[in-house]
Design a protein around this motif. Structure first.
Motif, PDB file in Angstrom:
ATOM      1  N   ALA A 254       0.550  -1.073   0.022  1.00 54.99           N
ATOM      2  CA  ALA A 254       0.251  -0.088  -0.700  1.00 54.99           C
ATOM      3  C   ALA A 254       0.877   1.314  -0.082  1.00 54.99           C
ATOM      4  N   ARG A 255       1.662   0.582   0.122  1.00 60.54           N
ATOM      5  CA  ARG A 255       3.155   2.858   0.252  1.00 60.54           C
ATOM      6  C   ARG A 255       3.471   2.223  -0.847  1.00 60.54           C
ATOM      7  N   TYR A 256       3.630   1.494  -1.874  1.00 64.41           N
ATOM      8  CA  TYR A 256       4.407   0.886  -3.178  1.00 64.41           C
ATOM      9  C   TYR A 256       3.159   1.253  -4.298  1.00 64.41           C
ATOM     10  N   PRO A 257       2.232   1.783  -4.594  1.00 59.07           N
ATOM     11  CA  PRO A 257       1.495   1.934  -5.607  1.00 59.07           C
ATOM     12  C   PRO A 257       1.590   2.517  -6.815  1.00 59.07           C
ATOM     13  N   GLN A 258       1.259   1.375  -7.938  1.00 59.75           N
ATOM     14  CA  GLN A 258       2.251   2.054  -8.561  1.00 59.75           C
ATOM     15  C   GLN A 258       1.807   3.466  -9.767  1.00 59.75           C
ATOM     16  N   PRO A 259       1.903   4.080 -10.074  1.00 60.32           N
ATOM     17  CA  PRO A 259       1.931   5.534 -10.379  1.00 60.32           C
ATOM     18  C   PRO A 259       0.900   5.661 -11.325  1.00 60.32           C
ATOM     19  N   TYR A 260      -0.259   6.525 -11.824  1.00 63.80           N
ATOM     20  CA  TYR A 260      -1.432   6.818 -12.776  1.00 63.80           C
ATOM     21  C   TYR A 260      -1.239   8.197 -12.860  1.00 63.80           C
ATOM     22  N   PHE A 261      -1.150   8.045 -14.223  1.00 63.20           N
ATOM     23  CA  PHE A 261      -1.492   9.535 -14.411  1.00 63.20           C
ATOM     24  C   PHE A 261      -1.992   9.471 -15.997  1.00 63.20           C
ATOM     25  N   PRO A 262      -3.065  10.450 -15.743  1.00 58.29           N
ATOM     26  CA  PRO A 262      -3.915  10.286 -17.184  1.00 58.29           C
ATOM     27  C   PRO A 262      -3.845  10.933 -18.530  1.00 58.29           C
ATOM     28  N   ASP A 263      -3.008  10.048 -18.806  1.00 61.13           N
ATOM     29  CA  ASP A 263      -2.255  10.920 -20.006  1.00 61.13           C
ATOM     30  C   ASP A 263      -3.670  10.799 -21.591  1.00 61.13           C
ATOM     31  N   GLU A 264      -4.091   9.915 -21.033  1.00 60.94           N
ATOM     32  CA  GLU A 264      -6.022   9.838 -21.860  1.00 60.94           C
ATOM     33  C   GLU A 264      -6.599  11.183 -21.847  1.00 60.94           C
ATOM     34  N   LEU A 265      -5.821  11.932 -21.160  1.00 59.97           N
ATOM     35  CA  LEU A 265      -7.399  12.896 -20.406  1.00 59.97           C
ATOM     36  C   LEU A 265      -6.447  14.156 -20.724  1.00 59.97           C
ATOM     37  N   VAL A 266      -5.071  14.095 -20.838  1.00 61.33           N
ATOM     38  CA  VAL A 266      -4.225  15.580 -20.158  1.00 61.33           C
ATOM     39  C   VAL A 266      -3.042  15.106 -20.992  1.00 61.33           C
ATOM     40  N   PRO A 267      -3.180  14.987 -22.502  1.00 62.02           N
ATOM     41  CA  PRO A 267      -1.695  14.108 -23.198  1.00 62.02           C
ATOM     42  C   PRO A 267      -0.159  15.215 -22.269  1.00 62.02           C
ATOM     43  N   GLY A 268       0.501  14.304 -22.636  1.00 66.77           N
ATOM     44  CA  GLY A 268       1.581  14.674 -21.896  1.00 66.77           C
ATOM     45  C   GLY A 268       2.337  15.335 -20.263  1.00 66.77           C
ATOM     46  N   ILE A 269       0.592  14.453 -19.460  1.00 68.11           N
ATOM     47  CA  ILE A 269       1.321  15.144 -18.405  1.00 68.11           C
ATOM     48  C   ILE A 269       1.787  14.115 -17.544  1.00 68.11           C
ATOM     49  N   GLY A 270       1.736  12.771 -17.909  1.00 68.31           N
ATOM     50  CA  GLY A 270       2.950  11.673 -17.146  1.00 68.31           C
ATOM     51  C   GLY A 270       4.873  12.082 -16.569  1.00 68.31           C
ATOM     52  N   ALA A 271       4.939  12.630 -18.128  1.00 64.40           N
ATOM     53  CA  ALA A 271       6.649  13.158 -18.575  1.00 64.40           C
ATOM     54  C   ALA A 271       6.639  14.188 -17.450  1.00 64.40           C
ATOM     55  N   ALA A 272       5.613  14.900 -17.391  1.00 61.62           N
ATOM     56  CA  ALA A 272       6.274  16.187 -17.228  1.00 61.62           C
ATOM     57  C   ALA A 272       6.219  15.714 -15.753  1.00 61.62           C
ATOM     58  N   LEU A 273       5.274  15.465 -15.215  1.00 65.94           N
ATOM     59  CA  LEU A 273       5.134  15.147 -13.627  1.00 65.94           C
ATOM     60  C   LEU A 273       6.135  13.821 -12.742  1.00 65.94           C
TER      61      LEU A 273
END
Length: 332
Positions: free
Chosen positions: A106-125
């Motif tokens: 529970a302390r190490y959940p897989q990161p989730y980035f909503p790139d399908e909603l805001v393109p490029g947000i995963g790379a930036a964050l």
């Protein structure tokens, strides 16, 4: 006025210890301002999405340490009225076979980035996470030396630790459900240190000598906050300062902020540094693990998943869960 700590040797140890007693201090930022601007723009676009779309970005089983959290979930230890804020959390993944991930999933959940909603947000964050974590390691090395520890003392605690970033959107107060709500009630952070770069509006206040004092990060600086972990490790020499986020009377509009919490590895035992113990003074804190402190605090602020399962039990699987289920089904 917050004290400034330099990352080189220009400050003596007494100055740094004095800043740690204050609980808040300034450090010149090494994270590019353009990267921070990019992250704020993408997060602003995310928080502007419809509520039902954002709700689909929750990550079940993460105690809110990954993905989206809606308003009115988190509450302070001293008050029962939930904070008027929305949050999005992310960090860096560990390999599936890493012993920390196996022992504390529970302390190490897989990161989730909503790139399908805001393109490029995963790379930036993701890049912002790495740059800020590198900056915080530079800070803790300097703090360790001033406290009489080896330069890498805190760094080893943070290696593979669940360092997590939080973006918080504080909606305009005129939209709050009642006059009893505030953006974030008074509290102390329960990590080692927290990095707070500039936000999009004022609102952060720290309790100094019984008075609430506004705090803002000047251009090119980051505010650093002492957490409960560092207070325990220093036997109270460093102080986890009480702070809150509130809109000033007549303040309109919302507020968006990004912070990074430096949590040590869950199996770290929090015992007082020898260099911080004063002869004749009683011990202030019993030894406990970083995981114990985390669990206790998350319980008190209503962030353990078992506590607010009622909010998710009858909802459909999140976008993150459905994506994971589809990916699992596709594997041989």
């Amino acid at each position: 006025m917050l004290k400034e700590i330099a990352l080189d040797a220009s400050n003596d140890d007494r100055h740094i210890r004095s800043a740690l007693r204050d609980g808040f201090f300034l450090v010149r930022n090494t994270v590019p301002e353009t990267l921070l601007d990019e992250a704020y723009a993408m997060l602003s676009a995310f928080f502007e999405l419809p509520a039902e779309v954002k709700a689909d970005c929750r990550v079940p089983g993460s105690n809110g340490q990954s993905g989206y959290l809606p308003p009115l979930v988190e509450q302070g230890e001293k008050g029962r009225t939930p904070d008027w804020k929305e949050q999005f959390h992310w960090g860096a993944p560990l390999p599936d076979a890493h012993p920390l991930r196996e022992r504390y999933p529970a302390r190490y959940p897989q990161p989730y980035f909503p790139d399908e909603l805001v393109p490029g947000i995963g790379a930036a964050l993701g890049e912002l996470h790495l740059r800020t974590a590198r900056f915080q390691l530079d800070v803790v090395r300097r703090l360790a030396g001033a406290l009489g520890a080896a330069p890498g003392y805190f760094e080893e605690m943070l290696e593979d630790g669940p360092v997590v970033n939080r973006a918080t959107w504080y909606p305009p107060m005129e939209q709050a459900p009642s006059a009893d709500h505030v953006w974030m009630v008074e509290h102390q952070d329960f990590d080692l240190i927290t990095a707070l770069p500039r936000a999009t509006a004022g609102g952060l206040e720290v309790l100094i000598d019984g008075e609430w004092t506004p705090v803002e990060a000047p251009d090119g600086y980051t505010v650093l906050n002492v957490g409960m972990v560092l207070e325990r490790l220093t036997g109270g020499l460093a102080r986890a300062a009480v702070h809150r986020v509130v809109a000033a009377p007549g303040q309109s509009g919302g507020r968006l902020s990004i912070v990074q919490f430096c949590h040590p590895t869950p199996w770290t035992v929090l015992s007082t540094l020898r260099g911080c113990s004063a002869d004749g003074e009683p011990d202030r804190y019993p030894a406990l693990t970083a995981q114990d402190l985390f669990q206790r605090t998350m319980y008190r602020i209503n962030r353990l998943d078992s506590q607010h399962s009622q909010h998710t039990r009858h909802t459909r699987p999140s976008r993150h869960t459905r994506h994971s289920q589809h990916a699992a089904a596709a594997r041989p």
